[in-house]
Design a protein around this motif. Sequence first.
Motif, PDB file in Angstrom:
ATOM      1  N   ASP A  58      15.610  -7.226  37.326  1.00 15.36           N
ATOM      2  CA  ASP A  58      16.384  -6.410  34.957  1.00 15.36           C
ATOM      3  C   ASP A  58      16.485  -4.729  34.426  1.00 15.36           C
ATOM      4  O   ASP A  58      16.990  -5.047  33.563  1.00 15.36           O
ATOM      5  CB  ASP A  58      16.034  -7.372  34.526  1.00 15.36           C
ATOM      6  N   ALA A  59      15.744  -3.914  35.806  1.00 16.75           N
ATOM      7  CA  ALA A  59      15.418  -3.082  35.171  1.00 16.75           C
ATOM      8  C   ALA A  59      14.376  -2.275  34.272  1.00 16.75           C
ATOM      9  O   ALA A  59      15.329  -1.926  33.373  1.00 16.75           O
ATOM     10  CB  ALA A  59      16.847  -2.029  34.991  1.00 16.75           C
ATOM     11  N   GLU A  60      14.030  -3.755  33.378  1.00 15.73           N
ATOM     12  CA  GLU A  60      12.939  -3.199  32.852  1.00 15.73           C
ATOM     13  C   GLU A  60      12.028  -2.703  32.945  1.00 15.73           C
ATOM     14  O   GLU A  60      11.245  -2.249  31.873  1.00 15.73           O
ATOM     15  CB  GLU A  60      12.720  -4.220  31.632  1.00 15.73           C
ATOM     16  N   GLY A  95      20.227  -1.635  28.620  1.00 15.89           N
ATOM     17  CA  GLY A  95      20.912  -2.026  29.728  1.00 15.89           C
ATOM     18  C   GLY A  95      21.620  -3.343  28.517  1.00 15.89           C
ATOM     19  O   GLY A  95      22.105  -2.796  27.975  1.00 15.89           O
ATOM     20  N   SER A  98      18.903  -4.834  26.245  1.00 19.87           N
ATOM     21  CA  SER A  98      17.930  -4.836  26.944  1.00 19.87           C
ATOM     22  C   SER A  98      18.095  -3.727  26.759  1.00 19.87           C
ATOM     23  O   SER A  98      18.658  -2.755  26.192  1.00 19.87           O
ATOM     24  CB  SER A  98      17.452  -5.194  28.366  1.00 19.87           C
ATOM     25  N   GLY A 100      16.345  -1.509  29.683  1.00 15.02           N
ATOM     26  CA  GLY A 100      16.343  -0.361  30.935  1.00 15.02           C
ATOM     27  C   GLY A 100      18.021  -0.766  31.682  1.00 15.02           C
ATOM     28  O   GLY A 100      18.606  -2.376  31.456  1.00 15.02           O
ATOM     29  N   ASP A 230      22.865  -4.568  35.612  1.00 16.78           N
ATOM     30  CA  ASP A 230      21.694  -5.095  34.782  1.00 16.78           C
ATOM     31  C   ASP A 230      21.607  -6.338  35.623  1.00 16.78           C
ATOM     32  O   ASP A 230      22.767  -6.519  36.237  1.00 16.78           O
ATOM     33  CB  ASP A 230      22.333  -4.555  33.251  1.00 16.78           C
ATOM     34  N   ASP A 231      20.610  -7.180  34.842  1.00 13.70           N
ATOM     35  CA  ASP A 231      20.558  -8.709  36.119  1.00 13.70           C
ATOM     36  C   ASP A 231      21.062  -8.786  36.744  1.00 13.70           C
ATOM     37  O   ASP A 231      21.737  -9.472  36.255  1.00 13.70           O
ATOM     38  CB  ASP A 231      20.676  -9.148  34.082  1.00 13.70           C
TER      39      ASP A 231
HETATM   40 CA    CA Z   1      17.419  -4.393  31.885  1.00 11.46          CA
END
Ligand code: CA
Length: 238
Positions: A58-60, A95, A98, A100, A230-231
């Motif tokens: 999720d690149a968070e 994102g 989100s 990121g 993302d995701d």
């Molecule tokens: Ca994200």
Amino acid sequence: MSDLQIWRSALSGAAAVLSVSIFAGCGATSATGSQPAAAGKQSGPAIAQSCAGGLLEDAEDGDDQAGDNGYWYSYVDESGSKVEPGKEFELASGGHDSEGAVRMQGSLTKGEDVYAGVGFGLREGGSYDASRYGALAFWAKAGSPGQSIRVKVPDVNTAPEGKKCSECYNDFGVEVPLKTEWTRYVVPFSAMKQESDWGAPRPASVDKSRLFGVQFQVSQPGSTFDVWFDDIEFTGCQ
Ligand SMILES: [Ca+2]
């Protein structure tokens, strides 16, 4: 055949295509796993269902490791094309709902065999068994209209790590035209094909029990690209 037609036909029918637009923007990414696809019979909406444990990235968390999987990397041809991120792989701010995401930018030179991409490995030192899933899903957007990406999954027959290919890297995948707003795309494993006319071996289908990674690639000569991801998740639990 246009890319869009390939996408439509590859998704095995109007229902699956419809599911892409139905699930686009409806926030169907919460992992419930409560409605797995019926065994042996996948419909579009069923394969779009998120699965508990299916989220890959999720690149968070701000680092260049994709969830608990391998590390992100980029790659590019040797014809002068350019891609960012480079060796120092940094996530982008902003994102899908989100903070990121992964953003890939650059340009491809004019030529016959140009490409650039980003990807990550699934398991260090080995392959990943995705047998219980029916599809790969992700959110993406393009910085300008008319861009598409090929999403593909290196497997035991196409990745050098599988020690089977004599002509590697022709991974099973699908060309996906991207919209300029965040949209969720669902790619059934059954829709993934190798590119025609090259690669060895050329098995009938992807071996989802032995996957090595996920990649997003562009290959239109003379183009510039700016695409976000993302995701990224496996969906359609079986
Ligand atoms: Ca994200």
